[in-house]
Scaffold this motif. Structure first.
Motif, short mmCIF file in Angstrom:
data_model
loop_
_atom_site.label_atom_id
_atom_site.label_comp_id
_atom_site.label_asym_id
_atom_site.label_seq_id
_atom_site.Cartn_x
_atom_site.Cartn_y
_atom_site.Cartn_z
N PHE A 58 0.83 -1.21 0.00
CA PHE A 58 0.00 0.00 0.00
C PHE A 58 0.86 1.26 0.00
O PHE A 58 0.36 2.36 -0.08
N THR A 59 2.19 1.07 0.12
CA THR A 59 3.11 2.20 0.02
C THR A 59 3.62 2.27 -1.41
O THR A 59 3.41 1.35 -2.20
N SER A 60 4.35 3.34 -1.74
CA SER A 60 4.91 3.47 -3.09
C SER A 60 6.30 2.85 -3.17
O SER A 60 7.15 3.29 -3.92
N ILE A 61 6.52 1.78 -2.41
CA ILE A 61 7.83 1.14 -2.33
C ILE A 61 8.30 0.61 -3.69
O ILE A 61 9.49 0.54 -3.96
N ALA A 62 7.35 0.26 -4.60
CA ALA A 62 7.74 -0.27 -5.91
C ALA A 62 7.60 0.74 -7.04
O ALA A 62 7.91 0.45 -8.19
N ALA A 63 7.11 1.94 -6.72
CA ALA A 63 6.84 2.93 -7.77
C ALA A 63 8.13 3.48 -8.35
O ALA A 63 9.11 3.69 -7.63
N THR A 64 8.14 3.72 -9.66
CA THR A 64 9.31 4.33 -10.29
C THR A 64 8.91 5.10 -11.53
O THR A 64 7.93 4.76 -12.19
N ASP A 65 9.69 6.15 -11.84
CA ASP A 65 9.51 6.82 -13.14
C ASP A 65 10.66 6.40 -14.07
O ASP A 65 10.84 6.93 -15.14
N GLY A 66 11.43 5.40 -13.62
CA GLY A 66 12.54 4.88 -14.42
C GLY A 66 12.15 3.58 -15.10
O GLY A 66 11.14 3.51 -15.79
N VAL A 67 12.98 2.54 -14.87
CA VAL A 67 12.73 1.24 -15.49
C VAL A 67 11.98 0.34 -14.51
O VAL A 67 12.44 0.12 -13.39
N LEU A 68 10.84 -0.16 -14.94
CA LEU A 68 10.04 -1.07 -14.12
C LEU A 68 10.32 -2.50 -14.56
O LEU A 68 10.11 -2.84 -15.72
#
Length: 439
Positions: A58-68
């Motif tokens: 529920f946190t943005s621990i996996a969020a990225t604006d780079g490479v997913l």
């Protein structure tokens, strides 16, 4: 649901629906070599990298604006070692697939959480746990790890090899590298007898120490706006197997826990004044039941009603006081809380940033139905949890930062020093890690 929660036109969305991200590109590596190449390429392009599992945080621990990095091709069992009693599994394997594959081999993990949708690496990296007197989180059952570090090299670690990395990387928050394989301790499959029964709130708290001591796995749910709880005790059993009948199972697990509960949540969201009445009915709808089955069929249950969650670990001896404060707060606040509060325990472990690191812990989880305003309730609950030196679950809603964590984790500096060594350029950085680990 696809193996990863996702959205349209390149937007990534988590399971709870409260986090979105727009990565520059997505990569689905079919091998560890391809994953290493993707990390090296990202470095050349000046992009950060994040691996994402099923988006159950529920946190943005996996969020990225780079490479997913999506690991759904990195799945399956690599090796079962019956002498060492270990299984090595690819990082993208869902817990459900691992549990089923192990059961077919006559094996099982010792303990597990109550949801098995997550990937093994996502679940362990955030510290996912069940409840247990002696048996700890899923990460505490890890015997070895393979991870791709910031320069693209592959590092293996265990108690004997790269032990300092092993101490931290079992719950690594995605900050030390991308986990590609995990070796778990397993044991011959066994039976658990589950005993579920309602119990008054005051009695559970008065007898908590005894209930904890007498059961291998004890947990309970308290229904806010009521003095009622539903308790669950799971203990090993010599058998015979007595699963929940399909009709009873459907009624309790699908109809009551998912179907009727979903409708109750919709009603509660539309008309908050009805919530206390619904809670009274809900707390009485569950009757006592006992059944005996293999571990994953007892420990885990389907969760189809989407919610947002905050969970804190407090020292086990502080549980009763913390929960009484939470109950008083809900009663005085005018809040309408339609989701039960879940209480579990874990023994102290030796993982650097485990919520149970170095102390016997009790977990208190508060939930709100997806789409309901949760900030007021979570803020008030968090104030109570932090007053007891609570440690938030890394994958659930919280507002804590590095300064706070350095106070509640004695080995916090050990983790950040290791991160400086393994990822000096912050290839695996994102906003969440910047906040919780410091820049």
């Amino acid at each position: 649901m696809s193996s990863t929660a996702s959205g349209k036109n390149g937007t990534w969305r988590n399971w709870g629906g409260n986090v979105t991200a727009r990565p520059a590109r997505e990569v689905e590596p079919a091998s560890v070599e391809e994953l290493s190449a993707a990390v090296r390429q990202a470095a050349q392009d000046g992009l950060t990298v994040k691996a994402v599992g099923t988006g159950h945080s529920f946190t943005s621990i996996a969020a990225t604006d780079g490479v997913l990095i999506r690991p759904q091709l990195l799945t399956g069992i690599r090796k079962i070692d019956r002498e060492a009693m270990t299984v090595t599994v690819e990082a993208g394997t869902p817990l459900k697939r691992l549990n089923m594959a192990l059961a077919r081999e006559g094996l099982s993990l010792t303990n597990m959480g109550d949801i098995m949708e997550q990937t093994v690496s996502g679940a362990t990296s955030t510290g996912t746990h069940g409840t247990g007197r002696e048996s700890a989180s899923i990460a505490a059952q890890i015997k070895g790890l393979e991870l791709v570090t910031a320069d693209g090299s592959v590092l293996t670690c265990s108690e004997k090899e790269n032990a300092d990395v092993f101490a931290a990387a079992r719950i690594g928050l995605g900050a030390l590298g991308i986990v590609t394989a995990i070796t778990f301790a397993v044991e011959p499959i066994f039976l658990l007898t589950a005993r579920e029964e309602p119990m008054p709130f005051d009695r559970v708290l008065a007898e908590f120490d005894q209930l904890w001591a007498e059961n291998e796995h004890f947990e309970f749910y308290w229904f806010p706006h009521t003095g009622s709880t539903n308790t669950k005790r799971n203990n090993r059993s010599a058998g015979p197997e007595k699963p929940v009948s399909q009709i009873a199972g459907w009624f309790e697990d699908e109809f009551l826990s998912n179907g009727v509960f979903q409708v109750a949540q919709w009603v509660g969201r539309a008309a908050p004044a009805t919530v206390p009445t619904i809670a009274q009915i809900s707390s009485k709808a569950l009757s006592a039941r006992t059944y005996t089955d293999i571990p994953y069929k007892v420990f885990t249950s389907p969760r189809r009603v989407r919610f947002v969650e905050m969970e804190y670990a407090v020292p086990r001896e502080a549980l009763a006081e913390t929960l009484r404060e939470l109950k008083t707060m809900v009663e005085r606040s005018g809040l309408r809380v339609s989701f039960p509060v879940e209480v579990r325990t874990a023994p102290a472990d030796d993982i650097t940033l485990s919520t149970a690191s170095g102390r016997d812990s009790a977990y208190i989880a508060v939930h709100m139905f997806r789409g309901t305003p949760y900030q007021a309730y979570f803020t008030a609950a968090e104030r109570i949890f932090t007053a007891h030196e609570g440690r938030p679950h890394w994958g659930k809603v919280h507002t804590r930062d590095a300064e706070y964590f350095s106070g509640v984790y004695p080995r916090f500096g050990e983790f950040t020093a290791l991160r400086d060594r393994l990822d000096p350029d912050r290839r695996f950085q994102n906003d969440y890690l910047r906040r919780v680990l410091g820049p």
